[in-house]
Design an enzyme around this catalytic site. Structure first.
Site, PDB file in Angstrom:
ATOM      1  N   ASP A 195      20.110   7.037 -12.015  1.00 35.62           N
ATOM      2  CA  ASP A 195      19.039   7.435 -11.097  1.00 35.62           C
ATOM      3  C   ASP A 195      18.953   8.964 -10.975  1.00 35.62           C
ATOM      4  O   ASP A 195      19.935   9.620 -10.641  1.00 35.62           O
ATOM      5  CB  ASP A 195      19.354   6.776  -9.739  1.00 35.62           C
ATOM      6  N   HIS A 371      18.768   8.289  -2.095  1.00 38.92           N
ATOM      7  CA  HIS A 371      19.208   8.642  -3.456  1.00 38.92           C
ATOM      8  C   HIS A 371      20.237   9.766  -3.416  1.00 38.92           C
ATOM      9  O   HIS A 371      20.138  10.682  -2.596  1.00 38.92           O
ATOM     10  CB  HIS A 371      18.008   9.088  -4.297  1.00 38.92           C
TER      11      HIS A 371
END
Length: 558
Positions: A195, A371
């Site tokens: 990611d 994130h």
């Protein structure tokens, strides 16, 4: 693991060079494993489009090899395309409990729930997809029940992190499974897909628990009603809103269909704990004092039809924003949504609300990302120690920055692959290189239409939105080609007819003149007639107005 000469192909059908539409594919000689099937919201130039999903033509062509779709978590950019994909590709879906609950609601709405095989997994599961074995590891994100995926292929282990951060104090007390990640890394990772969303942010991402502290601070000081807008899927955030409402004796009402759906599913599955009687119907809040009310709403991205945006425009059926209300926008804008959010904040402030936004409250942050920032991305790379690295889940600059982080922790530059959707990495005999490109792109969804709006329709919509349309209606005689009636000119979005009579009279004369000239030269094919009318009229209108409306000649014969 014993190596073989069988090649492994890794590619994205969505999710690289963009935010959203995540779909990643790992293919061996005999098997294809798909990870996620998301959607993304349309860009500004995609006029009238509701959502965008990946083009799965490649998977349809190789449907006999597709063993299943593994879903890492329940966000729309990972599950939003499933109900469309499964109509064309009926394969098993593997997901965790909450993710499966959210998927089931989508499949039920699409009428394919009973036709789809759904398999429950968790961080300890092992599943076999053809000759590929998949294991999982728990990660933290802004929704519970998220996993990373480790696929055992004939060439080696391919790891997909899912969306992740390392939260040391998560709201649900479930930390990321670092021990398992380290074990996978020690075993040897052939290729890591990781990611990249926050690759440009230095340091660590804050803990979700810090948001709860800031929310309680706002609740303790607010004297009027409190309206909180956040992502509907952020169950941890919703839990902290619930906890703050309980502590400060406020009743909670929920507005927005997606928010209500997520809360109902999360409560039923035990992921959200709400005391009986806390949530009341929207009609009830008008009977309560302002200091007894909290409203949980969708609309943190300024979406035009969302609950908060309608409240800001005084267009909501049941709730008006009042001077003295405190509005918390507990989210940051997704790239592209900034101006919508700014407009909503402006409207709320104009009404007299106290608006807390941009991640900062009076005493701490009201939003943290789900994130990982740079230090967490480095930590993941150090845990996994991959031979090859593919940054995923982000716009190109994010992927590029993530590749530089990988170099810093020791991954050789030549072992890092920056991909666009459809680019492949082929690994054979332990060596990786760019492979053949596969078909990838956008499938546009407009209302009930899936993929029936393409570039030509979008181009026409853009033309219409810029300079409008002029329809020219003419009736010709079948016998001798003379004009029986018309030309009649209808203008929409180009000029106001009553104020442009001279312009349209001259346009009328040019159409007549062009048609007569065509008849004299024996040009009687409809396509030629229409093109001549379009060219002559288009040239005249541009000279007079510097605009290029869409010209639509309609020629009838009697």
């Amino acid at each position: 693991m014993a190596k073989s000469n069988h090649s492994v192909l890794i590619f994205a059908l969505g999710g690289v060079g963009e935010i959203g539409k995540n779909m990643y594919v790992v293919q061996t000689e005999e098997d294809i494993v798909v990870i996620d099937a998301g959607l993304k919201f349309p860009e500004e130039e995609m006029l009238g489009i509701d959502m965008v999903i990946p083009d799965i033509s490649y998977l349809e062509e190789h449907r006999d090899k597709v063993r299943g779709i593994i879903v890492t978590h329940g966000h729309e950019d990972h599950i939003g395309g499933l109900s469309y994909v499964l109509k064309h590709l009926n394969v098993p879906v593997y997901a965790t409990k909450l993710t499966l609950g959210l998927i089931d609601a989508k499949l039920k709405e699409a009428g394919i729930l009973n036709d789809t095989k759904r398999v429950l997994i968790n961080g300890e599961s092992e599943i076999v997809l053809g000759k590929v074995k998949a294991t999982f590891f728990r990660v933290n994100h802004s929704i519970p029940d998220c996993v990373g995926v480790c696929l055992e292929t004939p060439e080696g282990y391919v790891v997909h992190t899912g969306d992740f951060k390392f939260d040391q104090t998560p709201v649900n007390n479930q930390t990321a499974d670092l021990a398992k990640m380290a074990m996978i890394g020690d075993r040897g990772v052939l290729c890591l897909l990781s990611d990249s969303t926050n690759a440009e942010r230095p340091g660590f991402t804050g803990s979700e628990r810090s948001v709860g502290i800031a929310l309680k601070d706002v609740f303790s000081k607010a004297t009027g009603r409190i309206i909180i807008s956040t992502f509907a899927s952020n169950v941890h955030r919703i839990q902290q809103v619930v906890d703050a409402a309980v502590q400060f004796n406020r009743k909670l009402t929920v507005v927005g269909r997606s928010m209500q759906n997520v809360i109902n599913i999360s409560r039923d599955l035990g992921y959200l704990h709400v005391p009986e009687g806390l949530i009341v119907d929207t009609d009830e809040i008008n009977k309560l004092n302002a200091e007894q009310v909290a409203i949980l709403s969708t609309g943190s991205q300024g979406e035009p039809m969302s609950a908060l945006t309608r409240m800001a425009r005084s267009a909501h059926r049941k709730i008006d924003i009042l001077p003295g209300d405190t509005v918390i926008i507990a989210a940051t804008p997704i790239p592209g949504n900034e101006k919508y959010v700014a407009r909503t904040i402006d409207q709320l402030s104009r009404i007299g609300a106290d608006v807390i936004y941009g991640g900062h409250g009076p005493n701490g942050t009201v939003h943290v990302s789900g994130h990982g920032s740079q230090e967490e991305l480095r930590l993941m790379l150090n845990l996994m120690k991959p031979k090859y690295f593919i940054p995923i889940h982000g716009e190109y600059r994010m992927l590029k920055t993530h590749s530089l982080l990988a170099e810093q922790v020791g991954v050789p530059e030549e072992n890092i692959f920056l991909l666009d959707n459809g680019d492949t990495v082929e690994i054979s005999g332990g060596r990786a290189r760019y492979g053949p490109k596969v078909q990838a792109g956008n499938v546009l969804i407009d209302g009930l239409g899936v993929g029936d709006v393409g570039n030509i329709v979008l181009r026409d919509r853009k033309l219409l939105s810029q300079d409008g349309i002029l329809v020219v209606v003419v009736t010709l005689s079948k016998q001798n080609g003379t004009i029986l009636s018309g030309p009649d000119i209808i203008s929409r979005g180009f000029v106001y007819v009553r104020e442009s009579e001279e312009l349209l009279d001259e346009a009328n004369r040019i159409v007549t003149q062009t048609l007569v000239k065509c008849m004299e030269e024996n040009v009687n094919e409809w396509s030629s007639l229409k093109n001549n009318v379009k060219e002559a009229l288009g040239r005249y209108l541009y000279e007079q107005t510097r605009r290029r409306p869409m010209i639509l000649p309609i020629i009838m014969e009697v």
